[in-house]
Design a protein around this motif. Structure first.
Motif, PDB file in Angstrom:
ATOM      1  N   SER A  92       0.851  -1.196   0.000  1.00 42.92           N
ATOM      2  CA  SER A  92       0.000   0.000   0.000  1.00 42.92           C
ATOM      3  C   SER A  92       0.880   1.238   0.000  1.00 42.92           C
ATOM      4  CB  SER A  92      -0.936   0.033   1.218  1.00 42.92           C
ATOM      5  OG  SER A  92      -0.205   0.238   2.414  1.00 42.92           O
ATOM      6  N   ALA A  93       0.278   2.364  -0.355  1.00 40.27           N
ATOM      7  CA  ALA A  93       0.998   3.641  -0.327  1.00 40.27           C
ATOM      8  C   ALA A  93      -0.012   4.773  -0.234  1.00 40.27           C
ATOM      9  CB  ALA A  93       1.873   3.808  -1.570  1.00 40.27           C
ATOM     10  N   GLY A  94       0.401   5.886   0.341  1.00 37.53           N
ATOM     11  CA  GLY A  94      -0.488   7.036   0.448  1.00 37.53           C
ATOM     12  C   GLY A  94       0.292   8.326   0.604  1.00 37.53           C
ATOM     13  N   CYS A  95      -0.294   9.424   0.136  1.00 36.99           N
ATOM     14  CA  CYS A  95       0.324  10.749   0.260  1.00 36.99           C
ATOM     15  C   CYS A  95      -0.716  11.768   0.719  1.00 36.99           C
ATOM     16  CB  CYS A  95       0.914  11.209  -1.078  1.00 36.99           C
ATOM     17  SG  CYS A  95       2.608  10.685  -1.322  1.00 36.99           S
ATOM     18  N   GLU A  96      -0.266  12.691   1.568  1.00 31.04           N
ATOM     19  CA  GLU A  96      -1.133  13.740   2.123  1.00 31.04           C
ATOM     20  C   GLU A  96      -2.398  13.135   2.714  1.00 31.04           C
ATOM     21  OE1 GLU A  96      -1.686  17.470   0.091  1.00 31.04           O
ATOM     22  OE2 GLU A  96      -0.020  17.044  -1.258  1.00 31.04           O
ATOM     23  N   PHE A  97      -2.226  12.022   3.406  1.00 29.77           N
ATOM     24  CA  PHE A  97      -3.361  11.305   3.983  1.00 29.77           C
ATOM     25  C   PHE A  97      -3.771  11.966   5.290  1.00 29.77           C
ATOM     26  CE2 PHE A  97      -5.270   7.761   6.390  1.00 29.77           C
ATOM     27  CZ  PHE A  97      -6.213   7.345   5.480  1.00 29.77           C
ATOM     28  N   HIS A  98      -5.060  12.248   5.440  1.00 27.90           N
ATOM     29  CA  HIS A  98      -5.577  12.828   6.681  1.00 27.90           C
ATOM     30  C   HIS A  98      -5.631  11.724   7.735  1.00 27.90           C
ATOM     31  CE1 HIS A  98      -6.893  16.885   5.296  1.00 27.90           C
ATOM     32  NE2 HIS A  98      -6.789  16.282   4.127  1.00 27.90           N
ATOM     33  N   GLN A  99      -4.606  11.691   8.572  1.00 31.70           N
ATOM     34  CA  GLN A  99      -4.413  10.560   9.491  1.00 31.70           C
ATOM     35  C   GLN A  99      -5.321  10.681  10.705  1.00 31.70           C
ATOM     36  OE1 GLN A  99      -1.978   7.898   8.860  1.00 31.70           O
ATOM     37  NE2 GLN A  99      -3.604   7.142  10.176  1.00 31.70           N
ATOM     38  N   ASP A 100      -6.098   9.638  10.927  1.00 32.22           N
ATOM     39  CA  ASP A 100      -6.933   9.546  12.128  1.00 32.22           C
ATOM     40  C   ASP A 100      -6.244   8.659  13.158  1.00 32.22           C
ATOM     41  OD1 ASP A 100      -9.029  11.093  11.040  1.00 32.22           O
ATOM     42  OD2 ASP A 100      -9.778   9.334   9.942  1.00 32.22           O
ATOM     43  N   SER A 101      -6.877   8.493  14.306  1.00 35.70           N
ATOM     44  CA  SER A 101      -6.347   7.593  15.331  1.00 35.70           C
ATOM     45  C   SER A 101      -6.445   6.150  14.856  1.00 35.70           C
ATOM     46  CB  SER A 101      -7.127   7.755  16.640  1.00 35.70           C
ATOM     47  OG  SER A 101      -6.929   9.046  17.183  1.00 35.70           O
ATOM     48  N   ILE A 102      -5.410   5.394  15.090  1.00 36.97           N
ATOM     49  CA  ILE A 102      -5.385   3.971  14.732  1.00 36.97           C
ATOM     50  C   ILE A 102      -4.796   3.190  15.900  1.00 36.97           C
ATOM     51  CG2 ILE A 102      -4.255   2.237  13.283  1.00 36.97           C
ATOM     52  CD1 ILE A 102      -4.538   4.005  10.925  1.00 36.97           C
ATOM     53  N   ASP A 103      -5.440   2.092  16.271  1.00 39.38           N
ATOM     54  CA  ASP A 103      -4.947   1.226  17.334  1.00 39.38           C
ATOM     55  C   ASP A 103      -4.731  -0.166  16.746  1.00 39.38           C
ATOM     56  OD1 ASP A 103      -4.232  -0.029  19.632  1.00 39.38           O
ATOM     57  OD2 ASP A 103      -6.204   0.096  20.599  1.00 39.38           O
ATOM     58  N   ARG A 104      -3.481  -0.510  16.512  1.00 40.62           N
ATOM     59  CA  ARG A 104      -3.158  -1.829  15.964  1.00 40.62           C
ATOM     60  C   ARG A 104      -2.540  -2.672  17.086  1.00 40.62           C
ATOM     61  NH1 ARG A 104      -0.937   1.169  10.957  1.00 40.62           N
ATOM     62  NH2 ARG A 104      -2.679   1.079   9.483  1.00 40.62           N
ATOM     63  N   ARG A 105      -3.384  -3.257  17.884  1.00 41.77           N
ATOM     64  CA  ARG A 105      -2.890  -3.994  19.047  1.00 41.77           C
ATOM     65  C   ARG A 105      -2.149  -5.268  18.660  1.00 41.77           C
ATOM     66  NH1 ARG A 105      -8.219  -4.904  22.345  1.00 41.77           N
ATOM     67  NH2 ARG A 105      -8.440  -2.718  21.659  1.00 41.77           N
ATOM     68  N   TYR A 106      -2.369  -5.728  17.431  1.00 45.22           N
ATOM     69  CA  TYR A 106      -1.650  -6.914  16.949  1.00 45.22           C
ATOM     70  C   TYR A 106      -0.655  -6.550  15.842  1.00 45.22           C
ATOM     71  CZ  TYR A 106      -5.410  -9.148  19.513  1.00 45.22           C
ATOM     72  OH  TYR A 106      -6.297  -9.519  20.494  1.00 45.22           O
ATOM     73  N   GLY A 107      -0.430  -5.266  15.660  1.00 41.99           N
ATOM     74  CA  GLY A 107       0.496  -4.820  14.638  1.00 41.99           C
ATOM     75  C   GLY A 107      -0.141  -4.790  13.262  1.00 41.99           C
ATOM     76  N   PHE A 108       0.702  -4.579  12.258  1.00 39.22           N
ATOM     77  CA  PHE A 108       0.266  -4.508  10.868  1.00 39.22           C
ATOM     78  C   PHE A 108       0.968  -5.611  10.101  1.00 39.22           C
ATOM     79  CE2 PHE A 108       0.302  -2.460   6.572  1.00 39.22           C
ATOM     80  CZ  PHE A 108      -1.073  -2.381   6.421  1.00 39.22           C
ATOM     81  N   SER A 109       0.342  -6.107   9.061  1.00 42.34           N
ATOM     82  CA  SER A 109       0.842  -7.298   8.363  1.00 42.34           C
ATOM     83  C   SER A 109       2.005  -7.006   7.409  1.00 42.34           C
ATOM     84  CB  SER A 109      -0.294  -7.958   7.584  1.00 42.34           C
ATOM     85  OG  SER A 109      -0.855  -7.047   6.652  1.00 42.34           O
ATOM     86  N   SER A 110       2.445  -5.745   7.314  1.00 46.14           N
ATOM     87  CA  SER A 110       3.555  -5.373   6.437  1.00 46.14           C
ATOM     88  C   SER A 110       4.515  -4.446   7.175  1.00 46.14           C
ATOM     89  CB  SER A 110       3.041  -4.653   5.178  1.00 46.14           C
ATOM     90  OG  SER A 110       2.192  -5.480   4.425  1.00 46.14           O
ATOM     91  N   TYR A 111       5.705  -4.275   6.625  1.00 43.69           N
ATOM     92  CA  TYR A 111       6.651  -3.286   7.116  1.00 43.69           C
ATOM     93  C   TYR A 111       6.181  -1.904   6.654  1.00 43.69           C
ATOM     94  CZ  TYR A 111       9.630  -7.298   8.034  1.00 43.69           C
ATOM     95  OH  TYR A 111      10.122  -8.491   8.501  1.00 43.69           O
ATOM     96  N   HIS A 112       6.365  -0.910   7.496  1.00 42.34           N
ATOM     97  CA  HIS A 112       5.649   0.356   7.329  1.00 42.34           C
ATOM     98  C   HIS A 112       6.622   1.524   7.449  1.00 42.34           C
ATOM     99  CE1 HIS A 112       1.607   2.454   8.576  1.00 42.34           C
ATOM    100  NE2 HIS A 112       2.272   3.149   7.677  1.00 42.34           N
TER     101      HIS A 112
END
Length: 269
Positions: free
Chosen positions: A22-42
């Motif tokens: 995935s990829a994104g630019c100028e993304f309006h970032q909201d709150s995110i809670d990844r208690r198990y992490g994310f499935s890719s390197y970020h």
């Protein structure tokens, strides 16, 4: 303008050593809670505003000209601290990603100051535009590899602006006075810190202990003298700051993997 890209990944694509997820630019970032992490390197970087990123027990404020690598499956969460928090991000996976990151010194999730955020975000935009046009995973794999490999060129090791400015003073002093007797106390007094603190920020900034760096500079300068003068090797060692010829030879071989004499013979016959 906000742009995002989420490619369709087939089994054959997931067998690539590196592939973009995935990829994104100028993304309006909201709150995110990844208690198990994310499935890719970020990789995530702040383009405008600021937010708080928490990994484990550590929290940092991610603001303009800062970025982070977040390792795969690492629990984390983030939240905006300003009305608008714009981020750029790119994620990738594959069996070669961890090895590649490690080879470049990225051993864990960490934050960094960015020298030129626009150069990094242009690479992200290129990935988005290529994906939107072709969704060619082979090409995106090459671009992901290029993105990771170029990161060391665009970031500054995790250090505060205070540390970076102070280290510049110390490094400049060493480069100009390598041939003199240098002590940790002398270097620490230049920036009004304790010797212990100087050693810590020196290692954080250069990945070397102070005397490793000093002797490295001395060896490089001695190589120039060996090729450009007829001075004896023992005199060259003393001229660049080594009082003892055997100590000079020991450091030369440690860094160059050959003796000073063998080095000179290789270049001058």
């Amino acid at each position: 303008m906000q742009q995002t890209f989420f490619p369709m990944i087939l089994d054959k694509d997931a067998k690539l050593p590196i592939y973009l997820t995935s990829a994104g630019c100028e993304f309006h970032q909201d709150s995110i809670d990844r208690r198990y992490g994310f499935s890719s390197y970020h990789w995530i970087q702040c383009y405008e505003g600021k937010g708080e990123v928490t990994i484990g027990n550590d929290s940092i404020i991610l603001e303009k000209d800062m970025g982070m690598i977040i390792y795969k499956d690492e629990p984390h969460h983030y939240r905006p601290l300003s009305e608008t928090w714009l981020t750029d991000w790119i994620t990738f996976d594959g069996f070669a990603v961890k090895q590649l990151l490690n080879s470049l010194g990225f051993y864990k999730s960490n934050y960094y100051y960015i020298k030129d955020i626009d150069l990094i975000r242009q690479k992200i935009i290129n990935c988005i535009e290529t994906g939107d046009s072709y969704n060619n995973h082979n090409q995106l794999s090459v671009m992901s590899y290029d993105f990771i490999m170029s990161l060391p060129d665009y970031i500054i090791h995790k250090s505060s602006p205070f540390q970076l400015s102070k280290m510049a003073i110390v490094i400049e002093y060493i480069n100009e006075n390598y041939f003199n007797t240098l002590t940790i106390d002398t270097l620490a007094s230049l920036i009004d810190v304790t010797p212990q603190y100087l050693c810590r920020i020196f290692i954080e900034s250069t990945k070397k202990r102070p005397f490793e760096y000093i002797n490295g500079v001395r060896i490089q300068k001695s190589k120039e003298l060996m090729l450009n003068t007829s001075l004896s090797i023992s005199k060259i060692g003393k001229q660049v700051g080594f009082e003892d010829a055997s100590y000079y030879g020991k450091w030369f071989k440690r860094i160059e993997k050959v003796t000073p004499g063998a080095f000179r013979k290789h270049y001058k016959g």
